[in-house]
Motif scaffolding. Structure first.
Motif, PDB file in Angstrom:
ATOM      1  N   PRO A 171       0.955  -1.160  -0.126  1.00  0.00           N
ATOM      2  CA  PRO A 171       0.094   0.108   0.100  1.00  0.00           C
ATOM      3  C   PRO A 171       0.997   1.295   0.159  1.00  0.00           C
ATOM      4  CG  PRO A 171      -0.310  -1.293   2.117  1.00  0.00           C
ATOM      5  CD  PRO A 171       0.609  -1.965   1.123  1.00  0.00           C
ATOM      6  N   GLU A 173       0.272   3.962   1.530  1.00  0.00           N
ATOM      7  CA  GLU A 173       0.419   4.591   2.994  1.00  0.00           C
ATOM      8  C   GLU A 173       1.564   4.042   3.712  1.00  0.00           C
ATOM      9  OE1 GLU A 173      -2.301   3.492   1.547  1.00  0.00           O
ATOM     10  OE2 GLU A 173      -3.784   4.844   1.917  1.00  0.00           O
ATOM     11  N   LEU A 174       1.866   2.822   3.190  1.00  0.00           N
ATOM     12  CA  LEU A 174       3.367   2.235   3.801  1.00  0.00           C
ATOM     13  C   LEU A 174       4.316   2.864   3.485  1.00  0.00           C
ATOM     14  CD1 LEU A 174       3.240  -0.118   6.054  1.00  0.00           C
ATOM     15  CD2 LEU A 174       3.916  -1.571   4.018  1.00  0.00           C
ATOM     16  N   ALA A 177       4.031   6.538   5.210  1.00  0.00           N
ATOM     17  CA  ALA A 177       4.465   6.330   6.603  1.00  0.00           C
ATOM     18  C   ALA A 177       5.817   6.362   6.772  1.00  0.00           C
ATOM     19  CB  ALA A 177       3.939   5.113   7.086  1.00  0.00           C
ATOM     20  N   ALA A 178       6.757   5.447   5.976  1.00  0.00           N
ATOM     21  CA  ALA A 178       8.210   5.549   5.964  1.00  0.00           C
ATOM     22  C   ALA A 178       8.813   6.825   5.877  1.00  0.00           C
ATOM     23  CB  ALA A 178       8.661   4.416   5.115  1.00  0.00           C
ATOM     24  N   ALA A 183      12.588   7.708   6.586  1.00  0.00           N
ATOM     25  CA  ALA A 183      13.215   6.537   5.774  1.00  0.00           C
ATOM     26  C   ALA A 183      13.493   7.080   4.414  1.00  0.00           C
ATOM     27  CB  ALA A 183      12.648   5.084   5.789  1.00  0.00           C
ATOM     28  N   ARG A 187      16.829   2.943   2.881  1.00  0.00           N
ATOM     29  CA  ARG A 187      16.357   2.539   4.114  1.00  0.00           C
ATOM     30  C   ARG A 187      15.092   1.898   3.990  1.00  0.00           C
ATOM     31  NH1 ARG A 187      18.232   4.070   9.846  1.00  0.00           N
ATOM     32  NH2 ARG A 187      17.466   2.197  10.429  1.00  0.00           N
ATOM     33  N   PHE A 188      14.087   2.494   3.186  1.00  0.00           N
ATOM     34  CA  PHE A 188      12.774   1.765   2.569  1.00  0.00           C
ATOM     35  C   PHE A 188      13.075   0.411   2.419  1.00  0.00           C
ATOM     36  CE2 PHE A 188       9.087   1.334  -0.174  1.00  0.00           C
ATOM     37  CZ  PHE A 188       8.302   1.293   0.969  1.00  0.00           C
ATOM     38  N   ASP A 191      14.601  -2.012   4.881  1.00  0.00           N
ATOM     39  CA  ASP A 191      13.720  -2.186   6.123  1.00  0.00           C
ATOM     40  C   ASP A 191      12.427  -2.598   5.903  1.00  0.00           C
ATOM     41  OD1 ASP A 191      16.152  -1.397   7.499  1.00  0.00           O
ATOM     42  OD2 ASP A 191      15.291   0.727   8.187  1.00  0.00           O
ATOM     43  N   VAL A 192      11.936  -2.436   4.737  1.00  0.00           N
ATOM     44  CA  VAL A 192      10.482  -2.620   4.518  1.00  0.00           C
ATOM     45  C   VAL A 192      10.521  -3.549   3.364  1.00  0.00           C
ATOM     46  CG1 VAL A 192       8.343  -1.482   4.062  1.00  0.00           C
ATOM     47  CG2 VAL A 192       9.731  -0.633   5.475  1.00  0.00           C
ATOM     48  N   PRO A 195      12.338  -7.169   3.673  1.00  0.00           N
ATOM     49  CA  PRO A 195      11.590  -8.183   4.303  1.00  0.00           C
ATOM     50  C   PRO A 195      10.260  -8.677   4.078  1.00  0.00           C
ATOM     51  CG  PRO A 195      12.367  -6.337   5.672  1.00  0.00           C
ATOM     52  CD  PRO A 195      12.507  -5.825   4.424  1.00  0.00           C
ATOM     53  N   LEU A 196       9.616  -7.553   3.409  1.00  0.00           N
ATOM     54  CA  LEU A 196       8.344  -7.980   2.833  1.00  0.00           C
ATOM     55  C   LEU A 196       8.329  -9.040   1.546  1.00  0.00           C
ATOM     56  CD1 LEU A 196       5.878  -4.832   3.046  1.00  0.00           C
ATOM     57  CD2 LEU A 196       6.156  -6.771   4.521  1.00  0.00           C
ATOM     58  N   GLU A 281       1.846 -11.095   2.596  1.00  0.00           N
ATOM     59  CA  GLU A 281       1.757 -10.593   4.015  1.00  0.00           C
ATOM     60  C   GLU A 281       1.709  -8.984   3.920  1.00  0.00           C
ATOM     61  OE1 GLU A 281       4.044 -10.854   8.173  1.00  0.00           O
ATOM     62  OE2 GLU A 281       5.135 -11.427   6.041  1.00  0.00           O
TER      63      GLU A 281
ATOM     64  N   TYR B  87       4.049  -1.328   9.651  1.00  0.00           N
ATOM     65  CA  TYR B  87       4.934  -2.397   8.781  1.00  0.00           C
ATOM     66  C   TYR B  87       4.606  -3.718   9.349  1.00  0.00           C
ATOM     67  CZ  TYR B  87       7.272   2.405   8.731  1.00  0.00           C
ATOM     68  OH  TYR B  87       7.536   3.668   8.510  1.00  0.00           O
ATOM     69  N   ILE B 102      15.593   5.797  13.153  1.00  0.00           N
ATOM     70  CA  ILE B 102      16.038   6.523  12.075  1.00  0.00           C
ATOM     71  C   ILE B 102      16.585   7.915  12.381  1.00  0.00           C
ATOM     72  CG2 ILE B 102      15.477   7.797   9.792  1.00  0.00           C
ATOM     73  CD1 ILE B 102      13.580   5.428   9.345  1.00  0.00           C
TER      74      ILE B 102
END
Lengths: 282, 358
Positions: A171, A173-174, A177-178, A183, A187-188, A191-192, A195-196, A281, B87, B102
């Motif tokens: 999404p 929004e994620l 939000a980052a 981020a 980094r995004f 970190d996001v 892993p996803l 996920e 997240y 961060i």
């Protein structure tokens, strides 16, 4: 379906069992052949029960190799195959992840054009572009090297496309939000996004490892040095003209060995593989 | 803490101007709700304040500082999204701590802030869980926790309650209210739900089609709607708005129902005037005893809400909704005489939709 029709059930099962036998029997014969001496395989009829040469055949193949045709030890060939399959699988994942990330999350000129360029290469498998690719690799002096074996196969439209589709389901929004959390793009990514993408990466790894391991035409073309043979090529090279000249027991042992790593990858990563294909996920 | 001000802000997507020049001033510590139907530009406005969207023209100031060119992370704001935007692969604790990590805060400080926020929001037992193991309300609390730990100058809420079921929505509404009372942080809250706007706002901004229709305290907006749009949007069920014609010193609605115009409005009212009466301001009275306009009302259907009942019907050919006590509702088909409470009839200029002012 809850139904009890014995005749139909019998036919169903018979069909299924026939299918299993059709698939499993050649494998069984391969295994049996790898446990006999050359003489007993060549006798008619061929034995269908395990022989006593299992250890002798496998140890000879692994350490010394066949005495005719390709004479490199299969152990070394398996190592080559492993390096190739891993490099292709990991390389494809890394490159595709980054290119899909660029295509989805960055605005740059001709973004769509580049995406379609990548997409169009789906229509060009190795076999189609093999002559120009060979020419390039040979001009760059990469024949008989790991780089030459793997690099031309790493670029992958399929994997890029798959990751792109996955990223599009993350999404917006994620991302926002980052951004508010501070981020930056990298980094995004770490970190996001990474892993996803883990499950998708696992599924791709399985597919691409097998793809890399089973490469035939490309390694056949660019490896002339026995030390660089992959196991699939090794099998081919061990078969020399004329039935009697080929050490079938050793060829079969090599074939059995060549089966093990892909099977292991599938078995060990099965859970992740299914998850990656089914679950997202978010 | 900070005040937020927007000067002549516009937003254009291609040729489409979604926000017309806007001036908004939000005071320090104020809870402002931007309310309007979907597509009215309220979310865009919030995103411009957050820095997720760039204003085409105009200036955004937070705490007196011009922030048009400032990245969202440096604007000292925190945002809560409608779909939580947690997240998914991080625990509740990591979700809240991520922004602080961060910013390279010392880890003792991060832990202290997360613990404090978890305490306020009663998330203590869930810190180790992943978002997917939480209910919708808990997830939204985590999203608020992530905003709280940043100790921002302002909270921005983008329809944070829309994904919750009705009961949770009421509960979270109260929690947000409590939170604002205890933290006192400037908050901007976007919603399409007028009930949320009425209950939460210190002041509300009613938006329609890229413009602010009215700004004011909830009750002021309710009592003194500036336009037919506001009158119809704020209050549930909506105000009865019936187009009429200027006739002498009154406005005629339907066939022969006349509402007298107050003296002050007689000079400004033009030919087409819309009459507005809220359903709760129509009172059932016995015929003959009515001083003002008497509506001969015929009940077509009755909606029983428990405490109240809504009567749908018509008077003099125009449709009206009336709110009456839940236990004294008449049967469909009944005829009643209604009269509006004195001073509770609103007159609007029909072409412009603006309230007539004397």
């Amino acid at each position: 379906m809850v139904e009890n029709r014995p005749v139909l059930r019998f036919i169903h099962h018979l069909t299924l069992i026939a299918g299993v036998v059709a698939v499993a029997f050649p494998l069984y014969v391969t295994f049996i052949a790898s446990t006999h001496s050359l003489e007993s395989i060549l006798s008619v009829p061929m034995p269908l029960l395990p022989g006593d040469q299992l250890w002798a055949n496998y140890s000879q193949v692994l350490t010394a190799g066949s005495t005719r045709g390709a004479q490199a030890p299969v152990g070394a060939m398996m190592w080559n195959s492993l390096v190739m399959a891993l490099a292709i699988a990991l390389g494809k994942i890394a490159i595709s992840l980054i290119s899909a990330f660029a295509i989805i999350y960055f605005r740059f000129p001709l973004r769509n054009f580049f995406f379609w360029m990548i997409f169009v290469t789906l229509m060009l498998p190795v076999e189609v572009r093999i002559i120009p690719t060979f020419k390039v690799v040979s001009d760059l002096g990469m024949l008989d090297s790991y780089v030459g074996l793997t690099l031309p196969l790493i670029a992958s439209a399929t994997a890029t496309f798959l990751f792109r589709q996955f990223f599009m389901t993350i999404p917006d929004e994620l991302v926002e939000a980052a951004r508010i959390d501070g981020a930056g793009p990298l980094r995004f990514f770490w970190d996001v996004v990474v892993p996803l993408s883990k499950t998708s990466m696992a599924a791709l790894f399985v597919i691409q490892f097998i793809y890399g391991w089973n490469q035939y035409l490309w390694p056949l073309l660019i490896t002339t040095d026995e030390k660089m043979y992959t196991v699939v090529i090794g099998i081919k090279r061990m078969i020399v003209g004329g039935d009697a000249l080929t050490e079938w027991n050793l060829v079969m042992a090599t074939a059995m060995l060549a089966l093990i790593p892909p099977a292991l990858v599938v078995i060990l990563m099965q859970k992740w593989f299914v998850k990656g294909l089914v679950e997202t996920e978010k | 803490m900070a005040d937020i001000s927007l000067h002549a802000v516009t937003k254009r997507f291609g040729d489409n101007e979604v926000l017309h020049p806007l001036d908004v001033a939000i005071g320090d510590g104020e809870f402002v709700v931007m309310v309007g139907p979907s597509g009215c530009g309220k979310s865009t406005l919030l995103r411009i304040i957050a820095g997720l969207e760039e204003a085409t023209t105009g200036e955004v100031r937070i705490g007196g500082r011009r922030v048009n060119e400032v990245e969202p992370k440096d604007r000292n704001i925190a945002m809560v999204f409608q779909n939580y935007a947690l997240y998914p692969h991080m625990s509740v604790r990591d979700n809240m701590a991520y922004g602080l990590k961060i910013r390279k805060l010392p880890s003792a400080e991060i832990d202290a802030r997360v613990e404090r926020a978890a305490g306020i929001l009663e998330l203590g037992p869930y810190l180790a869980r992943k978002p997917r193991e939480l209910s919708g309300g808990q997830r939204q609390r985590v999203a608020m926790g992530r905003a709280i730990v940043r100790e921002p100058a302002a909270f921005l809420f983008d329809e944070p309650l829309s994904n919750l079921d009705a009961k949770l929505r009421v509960q979270m509404r109260l929690e947000i209210q409590k939170l604002h009372r205890s933290l006192g942080t400037t908050s901007v809250f976007v919603t399409h739900d007028q009930v949320e706007a009425m209950t939460l706002a210190d002041r509300m901004l009613v938006m329609n089609a890229g413009t602010v229709e009215q700004v004011g305290a909830p009750l002021t907006v309710y009592d003194d709607p500036a336009s037919t749009f506001v009158a119809g949007f704020i209050g549930s069920p909506a105000m009865n708005l019936v187009p009429g014609r200027r006739v002498g010193d009154g406005v005629e609605v339907g066939s022969g129902l006349e509402f007298p115009l107050p003296e002050a409005l007689r000079s400004t009212a033009r030919a087409a005037v819309t009459v507005g009466v809220r359903p709760e301001h129509l009172v059932v009275s016995s015929a003959g005893s009515v001083a003002g306009p008497a509506l001969a009302f015929r009940v077509d259907s009755v909606e029983s809400l428990g405490a109240d009942s809504l009567l749908h019907g018509s008077a003099a050919g125009a449709s009206f909704v009336v709110r009456v006590d839940g236990h004294q509702a008449p049967q469909p088909g009944a005829s009643l005489t209604l009269s509006p409470k004195p001073g509770r009839v609103y007159f609007f200029d029909t072409p412009s939709g603006r309230r007539l002012a004397g």
